[in-house]
Structures are given as structure tokens and as C-alpha cells.
Design an enzyme around this catalytic site. Sequence first.
Site, PDB file in Angstrom:
ATOM      1  N   ARG A 134       0.836  -1.212   0.000  1.00  0.00           N
ATOM      2  CA  ARG A 134       0.000   0.000   0.000  1.00  0.00           C
ATOM      3  C   ARG A 134       0.868   1.259   0.000  1.00  0.00           C
ATOM      4  O   ARG A 134       0.566   2.238  -0.679  1.00  0.00           O
ATOM      5  CB  ARG A 134      -0.952  -0.017   1.199  1.00  0.00           C
ATOM      6  CG  ARG A 134      -1.999   1.084   1.137  1.00  0.00           C
ATOM      7  CD  ARG A 134      -3.083   0.915   2.177  1.00  0.00           C
ATOM      8  NE  ARG A 134      -2.574   1.066   3.527  1.00  0.00           N
ATOM      9  CZ  ARG A 134      -3.307   0.889   4.634  1.00  0.00           C
ATOM     10  NH1 ARG A 134      -4.579   0.540   4.534  1.00  0.00           N
ATOM     11  NH2 ARG A 134      -2.784   1.054   5.826  1.00  0.00           N
ATOM     12  N   LYS A 178      -2.779   6.822   0.965  1.00  0.00           N
ATOM     13  CA  LYS A 178      -2.455   7.144   2.362  1.00  0.00           C
ATOM     14  C   LYS A 178      -1.360   8.212   2.353  1.00  0.00           C
ATOM     15  O   LYS A 178      -0.175   7.936   2.522  1.00  0.00           O
ATOM     16  CB  LYS A 178      -2.034   5.882   3.112  1.00  0.00           C
ATOM     17  CG  LYS A 178      -2.315   5.971   4.611  1.00  0.00           C
ATOM     18  CD  LYS A 178      -2.375   4.598   5.239  1.00  0.00           C
ATOM     19  CE  LYS A 178      -2.270   4.648   6.744  1.00  0.00           C
ATOM     20  NZ  LYS A 178      -3.309   5.394   7.437  1.00  0.00           N
ATOM     21  N   GLU A 237     -16.345   6.085   5.502  1.00  0.00           N
ATOM     22  CA  GLU A 237     -15.525   5.476   6.554  1.00  0.00           C
ATOM     23  C   GLU A 237     -15.423   6.459   7.708  1.00  0.00           C
ATOM     24  O   GLU A 237     -16.120   7.480   7.719  1.00  0.00           O
ATOM     25  CB  GLU A 237     -14.123   5.134   6.021  1.00  0.00           C
ATOM     26  CG  GLU A 237     -13.341   6.344   5.523  1.00  0.00           C
ATOM     27  CD  GLU A 237     -11.904   6.031   5.127  1.00  0.00           C
ATOM     28  OE1 GLU A 237     -11.383   4.977   5.518  1.00  0.00           O
ATOM     29  OE2 GLU A 237     -11.303   6.878   4.438  1.00  0.00           O
TER      30      GLU A 237
HETATM   31  N1  PXG Z   1      -9.345   4.741   7.117  1.00  0.00           N
HETATM   32  C1  PXG Z   1      -8.435   5.720   7.286  1.00  0.00           C
HETATM   33  C2  PXG Z   1      -8.710   7.081   6.784  1.00  0.00           C
HETATM   34  C3  PXG Z   1      -7.227   5.429   7.933  1.00  0.00           C
HETATM   35  O1  PXG Z   1      -6.310   6.384   8.100  1.00  0.00           O
HETATM   36  C4  PXG Z   1      -7.992   3.151   8.233  1.00  0.00           C
HETATM   37  C5  PXG Z   1      -9.150   3.497   7.565  1.00  0.00           C
HETATM   38  C6  PXG Z   1      -7.789   1.735   8.665  1.00  0.00           C
HETATM   39  O2  PXG Z   1      -6.811   1.113   7.844  1.00  0.00           O
HETATM   40  P1  PXG Z   1      -5.841  -0.031   8.382  1.00  0.00           P
HETATM   41  O3  PXG Z   1      -4.990  -0.366   7.223  1.00  0.00           O
HETATM   42  O4  PXG Z   1      -5.058   0.556   9.524  1.00  0.00           O
HETATM   43  O5  PXG Z   1      -6.704  -1.139   8.815  1.00  0.00           O
HETATM   44  C7  PXG Z   1      -7.003   4.118   8.428  1.00  0.00           C
HETATM   45  C8  PXG Z   1      -5.747   3.776   9.137  1.00  0.00           C
HETATM   46  C9  PXG Z   1      -3.014   7.192  13.358  1.00  0.00           C
HETATM   47  C10 PXG Z   1      -3.264   5.930  12.623  1.00  0.00           C
HETATM   48  O6  PXG Z   1      -1.848   7.502  13.587  1.00  0.00           O
HETATM   49  C11 PXG Z   1      -4.138   5.949  11.563  1.00  0.00           C
HETATM   50  C12 PXG Z   1      -4.370   4.774  10.883  1.00  0.00           C
HETATM   51  C13 PXG Z   1      -3.745   3.607  11.230  1.00  0.00           C
HETATM   52  C14 PXG Z   1      -2.850   3.626  12.290  1.00  0.00           C
HETATM   53  C15 PXG Z   1      -2.598   4.809  12.993  1.00  0.00           C
HETATM   54  O7  PXG Z   1      -3.958   7.872  13.719  1.00  0.00           O
HETATM   55  N2  PXG Z   1      -5.244   4.853   9.857  1.00  0.00           N
END
Ligand code: PXG
Length: 309
Positions: A69, A168, A201
Site C-alpha cells: 500500500r 495514504k 468510513e
Molecule cells: N481509514 C483511514 C482514513 C485510515 O487512516 C484506516 C481506515 C484503517 O486502515 P488499516 O490499514 O489501519 O486497517 C485508516 C488507518 C493514526 C493511525 O496515527 C491511523 C491509521 C492507522 C494507524 C494509525 O492515527 N489509519
Amino acid sequence: MKQDKRLKAQKNSSQVTQELLVYLDGTFVPKSEAKISVFDHGLLYGDGVFEGIRSYDGLIFRLSEHLIRLQESAHTLMLKLPLDFKALTAAIIETLKRNHLRDSYIRIVVTRGVGDLGLDPGLCKKPTIFIITDEIVLYPDSFYQSGMEIVTVPTVRNLTEAVNPALKSLNYLNNILAKIEAKNANVKEALMLNHQGYVAECTGDNIFMVKSGILLTPPAYLGALRGITRQAIMDLALKNDIPFQERVLTRHDLFNADEVFLTGTAAEVVPVVKIDGRVIGDGMPAKLTRKLMSAFKDLTKRDGVRYSI
Ligand code: PXG
């Protein structure tokens, strides 16, 4: 959560003598000295990409999925990752080792690098890369036991034709605005709709619902990140013969769901029991959510890249 306590114990024992070390452009520097230039385009323009990953008891959960990713986000930005997957993996493991961390949150950030003022990415000769390994504060224990409350916020999710939510990137202002609105409403997470009013989301989590035994989540093209945890839940549904569909969802669908939960690297799987004042199901984390929470926990014990410290 137990996890939190373990992280704290681990930190206390390892960090009395040593400040946290951060990987920065090939060297390890103490946290207090881990600094980047004010001319870095990651800071000046949010020009860069990142990943948030977890390690559980010496196993980096779904590392290759996260690296793919990261690579895809960078590719869209026409940003070349300074390290290949092998070198990135080695750098992550070395950072974990140097910090004596078996349970950790891992943040990889790649920015466009240092340049002159001006948007042109060509002004930056070399990307900046850093890796932080630390703990991340999860939601309180009570959310996992009794469920959490969320609200829909006015800030709509970025258009896929603009800064695509699948990317991301370091541009998280869309999510931060939504987070501020959630905080103003005294809740910890915000439900974001897309510009057509369909469920997209949350600010850092994907959303799922259960209706009549069917597990549902919005398709990513409606404005969601393809979460690694989301994919893990989809894989678990398949393996456990839980009927599953990606489906266009409205707030009405969520309000009338039997169960709702969020997924994310930091949050893992967290039940939602109230949305915009409407109680979901009987207002407690229900059967399928609890089953998936426990199946996900098991998965974190086996699915990833192992390292020793
Ligand atoms: N949507 C968004 C917008 C995200 O930023 C997810 C869904 C979940 O994705 P994953 O791949 O983690 O299952 C995310 C993930 C933080 C932090 O520092 C943010 C995420 C993951 C870990 C830490 O706030 N975002």
C-alpha cells in the site's frame, strides 16, 4: 487493554536507560534529535506518504500488505521509495530491535524531501524517510467491552477524483476536520459520508455493519481507504462462512443495523453501539462482532513477519 499495560511495562524497563531511537534517512537518532528540515515538502505541502503498522509479540502484522500500500500510494504521487521492500523490512526490524520492542506501533513516513519554496516536486532531490516505533494509544478498554458512540460530521470525505482516500498521503486535513467535529460532539470518532451522502468510513477506521447475519461494508470506491484490518476481517468472514458483501450504505442502514463495528491498525476491531443518538441493536457489542474481535486477535498471533529482539 492488556496490550496497553504490556507496552507500558516494556517501555519502563527498556527506556530508563535509553531514549527512543528513530530511523531517519539511514541512521538511528534519539527521539529528541529526530528532526527534519523546515524546507521538507512533507511539511510545506503535505507531499508524502505513510503507513501505520503493528507488531504483536514479535510478529509484524501483514507487513507485506502495508508495504504494497505504501508503494502504491508513492507510485500515484510519482515518489520513488528510497528503499526496496527487503531494505525497508530490515530497517523496520532494526528499529524495533534497537528499541527492544516486541509489541509496537510502527510509523513509516516517506516525504518528497527537502526542496526550495514552490510546489514543484522536482525541486526536491531526495525523499526523506523515517521510521518511528512506539506505542499508540488505543481507545479505552470500556469501548471494547461496552461499545463506543460515533456521530456523523458535516465534513464529507474527499472525492476520489481529488485526493483519493485510497491514497495514504500526508494530507490528512479532511480527516482532521472531521475529528475536530467529533471532538466538539464529545465522541472519539466521526462517521464520514461521501459527497453523495453514502457511508464512506471514519477518520482513521473503516466501518462494517451486520444485518440479518450478513456482514456489510461500503466499497472502497465510495471514498474509503482499503484498510489492511478491513481486508483481514473480509478474509476471516470467508474462512468462517460468514456471508459478506460490499454494499452501498446510508446512515439509515447503519441506524437499523443489528451490529456495527470499526476496524483499523490502531483500533483493531471496536464495537459501535450508538450513532447520532440512535442505539444500534440492543446497545451492546453483539455476537458476530465479538466473534470477529476474537478471531482478529488470533490472527495477529500468526499472520505476519517474525523478528526477534
Ligand atoms: N481509514 C483511514 C482514513 C485510515 O487512516 C484506516 C481506515 C484503517 O486502515 P488499516 O490499514 O489501519 O486497517 C485508516 C488507518 C493514526 C493511525 O496515527 C491511523 C491509521 C492507522 C494507524 C494509525 O492515527 N489509519
